[in-house]
Design a protein around this motif. Structure first.
Motif, PDB file in Angstrom:
ATOM      1  N   CYS A 256      35.664  47.610  44.998  1.00 25.52           N
ATOM      2  CA  CYS A 256      36.237  48.697  45.801  1.00 25.52           C
ATOM      3  C   CYS A 256      35.075  49.528  46.352  1.00 25.52           C
ATOM      4  CB  CYS A 256      37.171  49.561  44.956  1.00 25.52           C
ATOM      5  SG  CYS A 256      38.099  50.786  45.915  1.00 25.52           S
ATOM      6  N   ASP A 257      34.723  49.264  47.601  1.00 24.30           N
ATOM      7  CA  ASP A 257      33.554  49.897  48.216  1.00 24.30           C
ATOM      8  C   ASP A 257      33.953  51.265  48.765  1.00 24.30           C
ATOM      9  OD1 ASP A 257      31.129  50.430  49.321  1.00 24.30           O
ATOM     10  OD2 ASP A 257      31.359  49.075  51.025  1.00 24.30           O
ATOM     11  N   GLY A 258      33.620  52.324  48.021  1.00 17.03           N
ATOM     12  CA  GLY A 258      33.970  53.682  48.418  1.00 17.03           C
ATOM     13  C   GLY A 258      32.799  54.400  49.068  1.00 17.03           C
ATOM     14  N   TYR A 299      46.764  43.946  45.394  1.00 14.80           N
ATOM     15  CA  TYR A 299      46.061  44.867  44.507  1.00 14.80           C
ATOM     16  C   TYR A 299      45.667  46.120  45.281  1.00 14.80           C
ATOM     17  CZ  TYR A 299      45.955  41.193  41.026  1.00 14.80           C
ATOM     18  OH  TYR A 299      46.330  40.245  40.121  1.00 14.80           O
ATOM     19  N   VAL A 300      45.798  47.281  44.627  1.00 12.81           N
ATOM     20  CA  VAL A 300      45.577  48.588  45.254  1.00 12.81           C
ATOM     21  C   VAL A 300      44.467  49.320  44.513  1.00 12.81           C
ATOM     22  CG1 VAL A 300      46.616  50.782  45.936  1.00 12.81           C
ATOM     23  CG2 VAL A 300      47.997  48.693  45.952  1.00 12.81           C
ATOM     24  N   VAL A 311      43.237  55.108  49.748  1.00  9.48           N
ATOM     25  CA  VAL A 311      43.818  53.894  49.181  1.00  9.48           C
ATOM     26  C   VAL A 311      43.379  52.688  50.002  1.00  9.48           C
ATOM     27  CG1 VAL A 311      45.968  52.657  48.729  1.00  9.48           C
ATOM     28  CG2 VAL A 311      45.799  55.093  48.203  1.00  9.48           C
ATOM     29  N   ALA A 312      42.982  51.625  49.298  1.00 13.27           N
ATOM     30  CA  ALA A 312      42.656  50.353  49.933  1.00 13.27           C
ATOM     31  C   ALA A 312      43.456  49.255  49.252  1.00 13.27           C
ATOM     32  CB  ALA A 312      41.163  50.066  49.826  1.00 13.27           C
ATOM     33  N   LYS A 313      43.876  48.224  50.040  1.00 10.71           N
ATOM     34  CA  LYS A 313      44.701  47.139  49.487  1.00 10.71           C
ATOM     35  C   LYS A 313      44.052  45.791  49.767  1.00 10.71           C
ATOM     36  CE  LYS A 313      49.165  49.521  49.781  1.00 10.71           C
ATOM     37  NZ  LYS A 313      50.581  49.410  50.222  1.00 10.71           N
ATOM     38  N   TYR A 314      44.379  44.820  48.861  1.00 11.76           N
ATOM     39  CA  TYR A 314      43.872  43.459  49.030  1.00 11.76           C
ATOM     40  C   TYR A 314      44.939  42.482  48.559  1.00 11.76           C
ATOM     41  CZ  TYR A 314      41.119  39.214  48.304  1.00 11.76           C
ATOM     42  OH  TYR A 314      40.653  37.926  48.337  1.00 11.76           O
ATOM     43  N   ASN A 315      45.242  41.490  49.408  1.00  7.00           N
ATOM     44  CA  ASN A 315      46.252  40.497  49.070  1.00  7.00           C
ATOM     45  C   ASN A 315      45.556  39.261  48.479  1.00  7.00           C
ATOM     46  OD1 ASN A 315      48.813  39.311  48.914  1.00  7.00           O
ATOM     47  ND2 ASN A 315      48.512  38.266  50.875  1.00  7.00           N
ATOM     48  N   LEU A 316      45.785  39.021  47.187  1.00  5.78           N
ATOM     49  CA  LEU A 316      45.155  37.902  46.493  1.00  5.78           C
ATOM     50  C   LEU A 316      46.113  36.714  46.469  1.00  5.78           C
ATOM     51  CD1 LEU A 316      42.943  36.632  44.742  1.00  5.78           C
ATOM     52  CD2 LEU A 316      43.984  37.732  42.748  1.00  5.78           C
ATOM     53  N   ASP A 317      45.649  35.574  46.991  1.00  6.44           N
ATOM     54  CA  ASP A 317      46.437  34.346  47.011  1.00  6.44           C
ATOM     55  C   ASP A 317      45.617  33.263  46.308  1.00  6.44           C
ATOM     56  OD1 ASP A 317      48.230  32.353  47.465  1.00  6.44           O
ATOM     57  OD2 ASP A 317      47.753  32.110  49.606  1.00  6.44           O
TER      58      ASP A 317
END
Length: 400
Positions: A256-258, A299-300, A311-317
């Motif tokens: 999570c690059d803040g 994932y949030v 907030v940042a989101k990432y869809n893991l498949d």
């Protein structure tokens, strides 16, 4: 210099004694006996040269005195014990002196006199410029929140006359919101204060603000001070996977690059559809030691600083095998394609050849020997055929 018996700093000279060189009954001097001088401007700490000239000295000497009417030089004779004051040139027609390391107190009217009848004088106004001190900037000590108004002050003392101050932010000029000029305690120089106000954005972080003082004593050079702004702004965040294409059974790290000022110090990891948070700490990395299909989902990451949260989101498949063709599999696919083309060409060639053979089928023409059909039995027919073949070339076989 002055006589050793004189204890005071300067020695007064009796004008009546000086007039002995000009008899009382001498005619009044002509206009050529009027001395001439010029006004001078000098920067504090510099050297000023005072020149007095006369066309007809009328057998009289020239004298320089300071604003306090203390005699500095009478001809080539020093009258004031001040090593800063030196004789530059002394002739019947000229008396030139210099004052080094000039201070503000040296300013004023200096008098050149020639003791004719009557005494003739000329005034030289010496102006001493006070050099402004390097400006100081105030109001930048604490960070400023974005969208708030920055209020900065620039101050410079010691200028005479009062200096001018100007502002610059980056490469752009800033218009001040007011300037104050106050006389310094010495009663000669001035302190100049300039104020500037502007609304800051996140782009103003680390931007240089410069205050420059302009003054004639600086002789076309400038004296300035620069400070960097510190602007606090809300954070931003994005999630970066390592590796970029996650596969089942591999290790995965979600970073999570803040970014922001200040930088986020708290990171909350959650999975959509799950009630309990996965991780809450100052660590911005979420680690999957061994990926499973069940890890797929969104994932949030919530990154928080003193300026707020983002907030940042990432869809893991998670997919089995390799979701991205590898170099070797691509190579194998190319080989397979070439083989398929070759097989296709061979089959096409066989089909064309077979079709050609069917249309041009071979014909066998056999001419039996005469009499074989009339033979009473097979043996006779064979004998007749052999006999006929031996004596005749009529039996032929053709193959096309």
């Amino acid at each position: 210099g002055a006589s050793p018996g004189v204890s005071s700093q300067w020695q007064a000279l009796d004008p009546s004694a000086l007039q002995g060189s000009s008899p009382a009954n001498s005619p009044s001097p002509c206009a050529e006996s009027q001395p001439t001088t010029s006004d001078e401007t000098v920067v504090a700490g510099g050297t000023v040269v005072l020149k007095c000239q006369v066309e007809d000295p009328d057998d009289s000497s020239l004298q320089w005195s300071n604003p306090a009417q203390q005699t500095l030089y009478f001809g080539e004779k020093r009258a004031l014990r001040d090593n800063r004051i030196q004789l530059e040139r002394s002739t019947p027609n000229e008396l030139t002196i210099s004052i080094s390391d000039v201070v503000l107190a040296d300013e004023g009217e200096y008098t050149c006199s020639i003791f004719t009848m009557p005494v003739r004088t000329a005034k030289a106004l010496v102006t001493v410029l006070g050099i402004p001190q390097k400006p100081q900037i105030f109001g930048h000590e604490q960070p400023i929140d974005e969208e708030k108004v920055a209020r900065l002050i620039c101050r410079s003392s010691g200028s005479k006359p009062a200096a001018q101050l100007r502002w610059r932010k980056g490469n752009r000029e800033l218009k001040d919101s007011g300037t104050d000029v106050v006389e310094d305690p010495n009663g000669k120089t001035f302190t100049v204060t300039s104020r500037v106000e502007f609304r800051v954005t996140k782009e103003d972080n680390e931007v240089e603000v410069t205050c420059t003082v302009d003054h004639e004593s600086l002789q076309n050079s400038e004296r300035s001070t620069t400070q960097k702004l510190q602007v606090h702004y809300k954070p931003t965040a994005k999630i970066e996977p390592h590796p970029q294409y996650p596969r089942e059974g591999e290790k995965l790290q979600l970073q999570c690059d803040g970014q922001g000022n200040p930088i986020p110090q708290e990171f909350l990891w959650e999975k959509e559809g799950s009630d309990a948070p996965l991780q809450l700490s100052s660590d911005s990395v979420l680690i999957f030691p061994f990926l499973n299909k069940s890890d797929s989902g969104t994932y949030v990451c919530t990154a928080t600083s003193s300026m707020g949260s983002v907030v940042a989101k990432y869809n893991l498949d998670v997919s089995d095998a390799s979701p991205v063709p590898s170099t070797s599999s691509t190579y194998h696919a190319m080989i397979g394609g070439v083989v398929a083309v070759i097989v296709f060409l061979l089959l096409s060639l066989l089909i064309v050849l077979g079709h050609y053979l069917i249309r041009h089928k071979g014909t066998y023409l056999t001419h039996e020997a005469k009499g074989s059909d009339d033979a009473p039995d097979a043996d006779t027919a064979i004998i007749n055929a052999e006999g006929g073949q031996a004596g005749s070339d009529d039996k032929k076989e053709y193959f096309i």
